[in-house]
Enzyme design. Structure first.
Site, short mmCIF file in Angstrom:
data_model
loop_
_atom_site.label_atom_id
_atom_site.label_comp_id
_atom_site.label_asym_id
_atom_site.label_seq_id
_atom_site.Cartn_x
_atom_site.Cartn_y
_atom_site.Cartn_z
N CYS A 33 0.82 -1.22 0.00
CA CYS A 33 0.00 0.00 0.00
C CYS A 33 0.85 1.27 0.00
CB CYS A 33 -0.98 0.00 1.17
SG CYS A 33 -0.21 -0.05 2.79
N HIS A 281 -1.90 1.81 7.27
CA HIS A 281 -2.26 1.60 5.86
C HIS A 281 -2.11 2.94 5.14
CE1 HIS A 281 -4.20 0.11 2.34
NE2 HIS A 281 -5.30 0.83 2.48
#
Ligand code: ZN
Length: 341
Positions: A33, A281
């Site tokens: 990510c 994230h």
């Protein structure tokens, strides 16, 4: 992000909505990510791709290890008419072979600077290399002035991203920039060695701005390393979509060599970190070149958003979304022909 939610993401089939924008989503391959969010922000930096496109490498080179070549290929694949399922896999492998391992949670600012360094290392065209460096270079004069004898120790340096310390509570970007350049006292354990006095003295330290680049990358320092642990500052940092440096900095913080330029900077990408220091994230808000529309890229999912939603990354709540890197582009005036400073 966690392994479980990663698997969950793989199981949920992309819907038609994922592809309605002009932006290609990037699947998450084992904690990719961070690189995904950076690739989205780099794909919105048309200036870099234009420079990479001018490169005509000759001689012996191995494409699979060549970061600039594979970045160029990936950026073109991301813009392609016929979407490939994983246009960035080769690039992830290439980074892995260049000390940015896969399946590891990374710090986006560190990876961004590593990618830039790897581009510069592998770039054989010295003219292009210099132009890529200039695209991001914030040039500063560092000053340490001895409080005893007033000797001024001056060092010229540059940064490819402006690292802004944050304070707890509320911050705004303009204040953070001012504080970065403002002079601060160095005393006690922070005393500096003065060449003229020949001993450590109390002094003041500060930066003066010499020049600003076409692409201004700002790093909001949300991670602190303390006592062997990394802590995240979830504090609120407001930032504008248009930034005007000439109204932010005190005259004291501007070098004599600074050429006054009132062109404002427009925000075009925000790399967002959500979660905690241990379990996070990355996603990105981007505004593609020539468009007024904002998009939110969360790995394979991309959707159109408005400016209000971009501002939801100001932060201020534990575990909420927080902007971590901001990319601003200097608006061109009618006289501007290039992006040299
Ligand atoms: Zn001195």
């Amino acid at each position: 992000m966690s392994r479980l939610s990663y698997l969950g993401k793989q199981l949920s089939r992309p819907t038609r909505r994922d592809y309605v924008s002009s932006i290609r989503g990037l699947r998450n391959f084992g904690l990719s990510c961070c690189v995904n969010a950076l690739l989205q922000s780099i794909s919105a930096t048309e200036e870099l791709l234009k420079l990479l496109d001018r490169w005509n490498p000759s001689g012996n080179y191995e494409e699979r290890n060549n970061v600039p070549l594979l970045l160029r290929k990936t950026l073109h694949s991301m813009q392609g008419e016929s979407p490939q399922p994983a246009p960035h896999c080769e690039f992830l492998d290439c980074l892995d072979r260049n000390s940015i391992p896969r399946n590891v949670q990374h710090d986006a600012d560190e990876v961004f600077l590593s990618i830039l360094n790897l581009i510069l290392q592998k770039m054989t065209d010295t003219q292009l290399k210099e132009e890529i460096l200039e695209l991001y270079k914030v040039k500063v004069e560092g000053h340490v002035v001895c409080s005893e004898c007033t000797f001024n120790h001056k060092v010229n340096s540059y940064m490819l991203s402006l690292p802004l310390p944050l304070q707890k509570g509320q911050n705004n970007l303009e204040d953070c920039i001012q504080k970065f350049f403002r002079q601060q006292e160095l005393s006690g354990e922070d005393k500096c060695y003065c060449e003229r006095c020949g001993e450590k003295q109390r002094s003041t330290q500060g930066f003066k701005l010499c020049s600003l680049p076409q692409i201004l990358c700002i790093h909001l320092k949300r991670f602190r390393y303390k006592g062997g642990f990394t802590q995240k500052l979830h504090c609120k940092v407001t930032f504008p979509d248009t930034l005007n440096f000439s109204s932010i900095l005190d005259p004291d913080c501007i070098s004599d060599v600074f050429k006054k330029d009132d062109s404002p900077y427009s925000l075009y990408a925000v790399v967002v970190h959500s979660g905690t220091a241990m379990f996070g994230h990355y996603t990105a808000y981007i505004q593609p070149p020539g468009e007024q529309t904002w998009y939110y890229a969360n790995d394979s999912r991309v959707r159109q958003v408005n400016w209000d939603e971009v501002q939801s990354s100001f932060g201020g709540q534990n575990d909420g979304d927080t902007a971590y890197m901001l990319l601003y582009r200097r608006q061109k005036t009618s006289e501007d022909q290039g992006y040299s400073v």
